[in-house]
Design an enzyme around this catalytic site. Sequence first.
Site, short mmCIF file in Angstrom:
data_model
loop_
_atom_site.label_atom_id
_atom_site.label_comp_id
_atom_site.label_asym_id
_atom_site.label_seq_id
_atom_site.Cartn_x
_atom_site.Cartn_y
_atom_site.Cartn_z
N VAL A 148 -1.93 7.03 9.93
CA VAL A 148 -1.40 7.53 11.20
C VAL A 148 -1.21 9.05 11.18
O VAL A 148 -1.60 9.76 12.12
CB VAL A 148 -0.07 6.81 11.53
CG1 VAL A 148 0.57 7.40 12.78
CG2 VAL A 148 -0.32 5.31 11.73
N CYS A 184 -13.15 -7.42 12.35
CA CYS A 184 -13.09 -6.11 13.00
C CYS A 184 -14.47 -5.65 13.44
O CYS A 184 -14.65 -4.55 13.91
CB CYS A 184 -12.40 -5.10 12.10
SG CYS A 184 -13.08 -5.07 10.46
N ARG A 220 -12.26 -2.62 19.47
CA ARG A 220 -11.49 -3.15 20.60
C ARG A 220 -11.00 -2.00 21.49
O ARG A 220 -11.13 -2.04 22.71
CB ARG A 220 -10.29 -3.96 20.08
CG ARG A 220 -9.37 -4.48 21.19
CD ARG A 220 -8.12 -5.11 20.60
NE ARG A 220 -7.35 -4.16 19.81
CZ ARG A 220 -6.48 -3.28 20.30
NH1 ARG A 220 -6.23 -3.24 21.58
NH2 ARG A 220 -5.85 -2.44 19.50
N ARG A 221 -10.43 -0.96 20.88
CA ARG A 221 -9.95 0.16 21.68
C ARG A 221 -11.10 0.87 22.38
O ARG A 221 -10.99 1.29 23.53
CB ARG A 221 -9.15 1.14 20.80
CG ARG A 221 -7.79 0.56 20.39
CD ARG A 221 -7.06 1.41 19.35
NE ARG A 221 -5.79 0.78 18.99
CZ ARG A 221 -5.18 0.94 17.81
NH1 ARG A 221 -5.73 1.70 16.88
NH2 ARG A 221 -4.04 0.34 17.56
N ARG A 268 -10.78 7.71 11.56
CA ARG A 268 -10.10 6.83 10.61
C ARG A 268 -9.01 7.58 9.88
O ARG A 268 -8.77 8.76 10.13
CB ARG A 268 -11.10 6.23 9.60
CG ARG A 268 -11.85 5.02 10.12
CD ARG A 268 -12.39 4.19 8.96
NE ARG A 268 -11.33 3.70 8.10
CZ ARG A 268 -11.48 3.46 6.79
NH1 ARG A 268 -12.62 3.66 6.21
NH2 ARG A 268 -10.46 3.01 6.10
N SER A 272 0.54 4.03 1.93
CA SER A 272 0.62 4.85 3.14
C SER A 272 2.06 4.87 3.62
O SER A 272 2.85 3.96 3.32
CB SER A 272 -0.29 4.28 4.23
OG SER A 272 0.27 3.10 4.77
N SER A 289 -11.42 1.81 16.29
CA SER A 289 -11.27 0.39 16.61
C SER A 289 -12.25 0.02 17.72
O SER A 289 -12.25 0.62 18.80
CB SER A 289 -9.83 0.13 17.05
OG SER A 289 -9.78 -0.88 18.04
N LYS A 325 -1.81 -7.66 11.61
CA LYS A 325 -3.07 -7.28 12.27
C LYS A 325 -4.20 -7.06 11.26
O LYS A 325 -5.37 -7.28 11.58
CB LYS A 325 -2.83 -6.00 13.08
CG LYS A 325 -4.01 -5.52 13.86
CD LYS A 325 -3.65 -4.38 14.76
CE LYS A 325 -3.63 -3.05 14.03
NZ LYS A 325 -3.66 -1.93 15.01
N ASP A 326 -3.87 -6.60 10.06
CA ASP A 326 -4.89 -6.30 9.05
C ASP A 326 -5.20 -7.48 8.13
O ASP A 326 -6.00 -7.36 7.21
CB ASP A 326 -4.43 -5.11 8.19
CG ASP A 326 -4.27 -3.84 9.02
OD1 ASP A 326 -4.96 -3.71 10.04
OD2 ASP A 326 -3.44 -2.99 8.65
N ARG A 357 0.86 -1.18 0.00
CA ARG A 357 0.00 0.00 0.00
C ARG A 357 0.90 1.22 0.00
O ARG A 357 2.09 1.13 0.26
CB ARG A 357 -0.90 -0.02 1.24
CG ARG A 357 -1.93 -1.14 1.19
CD ARG A 357 -2.58 -1.34 2.54
NE ARG A 357 -3.19 -0.10 3.01
CZ ARG A 357 -3.50 0.13 4.29
NH1 ARG A 357 -3.23 -0.77 5.22
NH2 ARG A 357 -4.07 1.26 4.63
N THR A 409 -2.69 11.35 9.31
CA THR A 409 -3.99 12.04 9.28
C THR A 409 -4.58 12.10 10.68
O THR A 409 -5.12 13.12 11.11
CB THR A 409 -4.98 11.26 8.37
OG1 THR A 409 -4.32 10.96 7.14
CG2 THR A 409 -6.24 12.04 8.12
N ARG A 410 -4.50 10.98 11.40
CA ARG A 410 -5.08 10.94 12.74
C ARG A 410 -4.35 11.90 13.67
O ARG A 410 -4.98 12.60 14.47
CB ARG A 410 -5.00 9.52 13.30
CG ARG A 410 -5.87 8.55 12.54
CD ARG A 410 -5.95 7.22 13.23
NE ARG A 410 -5.90 6.12 12.27
CZ ARG A 410 -6.04 4.84 12.61
NH1 ARG A 410 -6.23 4.51 13.86
NH2 ARG A 410 -5.99 3.90 11.69
#
Length: 302
Positions: A150, A240, A129-130, A147, A11, A127, A81-82, A9, A152-153
């Site tokens: 990293v 997810c 989970r978070r 979303r 990113s 997430s 993880k993805d 990807r 952007t967040r």
Amino acid sequence: MQKIRLATRESALALWQTEHVAARLREAHPDLEVELVPMTTRGDQAIDQPLVEIGGKGLFLKELEVAMLEGRADAAVHSLKDVPMELDGPFELAAILERADPFDAFVSVKYEALEELPFGAKVGTSSLRRQALLRAHRPDLVLVDLRGNVNTRLAKLDAGDYDAIVLACAGLQRLGLGERIRERLTAPRFIPAAAQGAVTVECKQGDAEVHALLAVLDHGPTRACVRAERAMTRTLGGSCHVPIAAYATLNKEKISLEGLVGDAKTGQTVRGYASGPVSEPDKLGEQVADMLVARGADALLP
Ligand SMILES: NCc1[nH]cc(CCC(=O)O)c1CC(=O)O
């Protein structure tokens, strides 16, 4: 084989991880040419829609797998993880690299730690989970969807949109942003997602030459641990769409696995723990999954 093409990807994090794999491959095979094949996936394009609605995490893999099937790339690099718990198609994970920091990071401009956030503070994370873990520890927090990649967040946090956000430590460290970590949210309080912090290289099943080149990067202890984590998540039917956390560690010849199923809305959590021989990670994962169900996790699963 003179050249290997690695699909990735575009990113910054994905490119870092693929450059890392490329460097490790060049080091292991000095005569091998390693080329990156960067591409945008549907998961990257539709960043304004919730992931669950557009088809889940598999979206990040699809285009890279098509590139392998069409002969435009020989392998693909992913955050493990993805990667869905069951690979969809004739692919295999030829290498799982040694795991970096597996934990989540509390990131904030003003606050040093999760416990220091004022009542009702606004925390960004998409997430589930978070969200479930944050709710379990701080029921007062206002949780908001966040979303994007990293950078952007972090930009949204810095613009004042949130009091804090939660990201993976590994992603921040890889991007040279480790100093943004205010607090590491460690286990057992904050259990990570299965395989968080581990990078994997996927190739076509039966592609023996490519497989052999990649296999030298495989890290046995990491593979055993993430195998237990992924077996637990798979047994629970996890994706997810449900908050599921799994974290395994290896000590001598024994794996210890901690699992959790939660509810993102209420912060209710069910926990399980067991250990077993490193030779049987799948069995351990299934055992902790069964334990979670016996303790009421099925009420939280779809
Ligand atoms: N879901 C996106 C994603 N996938 C992998 C990582 C971080 C790196 C890793 O876990 O290996 C991230 C970013 C994040 O969760 O903050």
